[in-house]
Design a protein around this motif. Sequence first.
Motif, PDB file in Angstrom:
ATOM      1  N   ASN A  20      20.332  52.614  50.555  1.00  0.00           N
ATOM      2  CA  ASN A  20      21.629  52.091  50.129  1.00  0.00           C
ATOM      3  C   ASN A  20      22.608  53.204  49.776  1.00  0.00           C
ATOM      4  N   TRP A  21      22.115  54.290  49.185  1.00  0.00           N
ATOM      5  CA  TRP A  21      23.004  55.447  48.944  1.00  0.00           C
ATOM      6  C   TRP A  21      23.594  55.934  50.259  1.00  0.00           C
ATOM      7  N   ASP A  31      30.882  46.967  61.502  1.00  0.00           N
ATOM      8  CA  ASP A  31      29.867  46.545  62.468  1.00  0.00           C
ATOM      9  C   ASP A  31      28.483  47.102  62.148  1.00  0.00           C
ATOM     10  N   ASN A  32      28.251  47.527  60.912  1.00  0.00           N
ATOM     11  CA  ASN A  32      26.989  48.115  60.507  1.00  0.00           C
ATOM     12  C   ASN A  32      26.468  47.395  59.268  1.00  0.00           C
ATOM     13  N   THR A  33      25.162  47.500  59.050  1.00  0.00           N
ATOM     14  CA  THR A  33      24.573  46.942  57.835  1.00  0.00           C
ATOM     15  C   THR A  33      23.626  47.980  57.238  1.00  0.00           C
ATOM     16  N   SER A  34      23.274  47.787  55.997  1.00  0.00           N
ATOM     17  CA  SER A  34      22.337  48.705  55.351  1.00  0.00           C
ATOM     18  C   SER A  34      20.969  48.659  56.032  1.00  0.00           C
ATOM     19  N   GLU A  35      20.652  47.567  56.699  1.00  0.00           N
ATOM     20  CA  GLU A  35      19.358  47.448  57.381  1.00  0.00           C
ATOM     21  C   GLU A  35      19.205  48.508  58.471  1.00  0.00           C
ATOM     22  N   VAL A  36      20.296  48.931  59.083  1.00  0.00           N
ATOM     23  CA  VAL A  36      20.231  49.983  60.094  1.00  0.00           C
ATOM     24  C   VAL A  36      19.666  51.260  59.475  1.00  0.00           C
ATOM     25  N   VAL A  37      20.184  51.643  58.319  1.00  0.00           N
ATOM     26  CA  VAL A  37      19.706  52.845  57.630  1.00  0.00           C
ATOM     27  C   VAL A  37      18.269  52.647  57.159  1.00  0.00           C
TER      28      VAL A  37
END
Length: 153
Positions: A20-21, A31-37
């Motif tokens: 999340n950081w 077009d991005n979400t934290s799930e990608v990271v």
Amino acid sequence: MKITIRQLADCPEFLDTVGNWIYHQWWQTPDNTSEVVLSLLRQHTVRDAMPFTLVALADGIPVGSCCVIAQDCAHRPQYTPWVAAVLVLEPYRHQGIASRLLQEATVVATRAGLHGLYIDCHRQTSSLYEQNGWTIHEREVGDKDSVVMFKPL
């Protein structure tokens, strides 16, 4: 306050925090979400192997992180590997934590058989890396305020 540096592979309970950081600091787009990271960080599970993430803990609480990954600069795909996502939370800055993360990154990278590390950073933050043995490899990469730095191992 006791600062320790651990590999995320040894403390997976901090994966969501670190992810999340990174998402909020660099990856948050419409077009991005934290799930990608988070899905990328889930690949950082083998000790002393690339890719890896380090977590700085202050009395057991996460306060900073950095990653070593294959690619982090679209403008320089020929260079690898890269230190990326160096972050120390605001109340803990200017206490040597970023330097400790960078130093440990070189130790782990050496154990992983890597021969050098690159970083793409803003010119105004390059002094931190220079203090830790990095040199400017290229200037104005991507934009006029960016430099690529290198540290041989």
